[in-house]
Design a protein around this motif. Sequence first.
Motif, PDB file in Angstrom:
ATOM      1  N   GLY A  15       0.819  -1.198   0.000  1.00  0.00           N
ATOM      2  CA  GLY A  15       0.000   0.000   0.000  1.00  0.00           C
ATOM      3  C   GLY A  15       0.855   1.251   0.000  1.00  0.00           C
ATOM      4  O   GLY A  15       2.093   1.195  -0.068  1.00  0.00           O
ATOM      5  N   ARG A  16       0.192   2.408   0.104  1.00  0.00           N
ATOM      6  CA  ARG A  16       0.909   3.679   0.060  1.00  0.00           C
ATOM      7  C   ARG A  16       1.873   3.817   1.234  1.00  0.00           C
ATOM      8  O   ARG A  16       3.025   4.237   1.066  1.00  0.00           O
ATOM      9  N   VAL A  17       1.401   3.471   2.423  1.00  0.00           N
ATOM     10  CA  VAL A  17       2.243   3.619   3.615  1.00  0.00           C
ATOM     11  C   VAL A  17       3.426   2.669   3.540  1.00  0.00           C
ATOM     12  O   VAL A  17       4.572   3.053   3.824  1.00  0.00           O
ATOM     13  N   ARG A  18       3.168   1.420   3.163  1.00  0.00           N
ATOM     14  CA  ARG A  18       4.248   0.436   3.057  1.00  0.00           C
ATOM     15  C   ARG A  18       5.244   0.855   1.978  1.00  0.00           C
ATOM     16  O   ARG A  18       6.470   0.702   2.144  1.00  0.00           O
ATOM     17  N   THR A  19       4.742   1.384   0.874  1.00  0.00           N
ATOM     18  CA  THR A  19       5.638   1.847  -0.188  1.00  0.00           C
ATOM     19  C   THR A  19       6.514   2.993   0.285  1.00  0.00           C
ATOM     20  O   THR A  19       7.727   3.036   0.014  1.00  0.00           O
TER      21      THR A  19
END
Length: 277
Positions: free
Chosen positions: A178-182
């Motif tokens: 996801g965005r946070v993990r990326t």
Amino acid sequence: MRTGTPGRIGQYAALLAYLVFLAFPFLWLVSTAFKPPRELGSLHPTWIPKDPTFANFRRAFDEQPLLHAALNSLIAALGAALIAVLLATPMAYVMARRRTRLARAATAWVVVSQAFPLVLMIIPLFLVLKNLRLIDSVPGLVMVYVVWALPFALWMLVGYVRAVPPELEEAAAVDGAGRVRTLVSVIAPLLAPGIVATGLFAFVTAWNEFFFALVLLKTPEKQTLPVVLTHFIGAEGVADLGPLAAAAFLATLPSLVVFAVIQRRITGGMLAGAVKN
């Protein structure tokens, strides 16, 4: 076009003159810090002290609480640098990837806000801190430093984020990130030089800052090092030059040491080996 020999000599001469211009105040400060009172009052000053002494350093520590003031400055500078980096990194990521009118307006505001004078900002900041009961406190000063450093930190990190290839995020999305993990696992490691440079800027700015600390901190035990340095100037405006130079020399060392330690990371390649062919 290649620069000819006369042009290259002129470039090196200009660079040398600029380096001398930058180094002169610091070298003169170091020289003054080790001079005895007799040489400080001489009508024919010299670069190298004839009779170097550490008496100015002993007097500086005896007359003012330099260590306690340095601890206050360290807490304020480290706190401001850490919070500014933690806030600026995700904000810069959103501003760089979301090419909307709101993002462009936010970027323009960040640039414009740097033109505001300190005197214009101190009154609203003082009122806000008063309502929060943070006047005359180091946490309140940290908050002000974060507000002051955040626009420039955003401006720096937006440029670093835009240099990261979007293909890396697309590959992470294909793998299910996801965005946070990326941001945490892919983007942040590539931004390490930019994050370090931004943190260094925030730290040095807070460490050397004088105006906000002078206005917001009244208790002597809470004052930072730049404010304490003014105590070496008497009521008539006459400076105790030897101890002042010694204390100022010590105050510049942390910034120089921090920069010397991390300068390789600042100048290192940000994306070396990140993209596979």
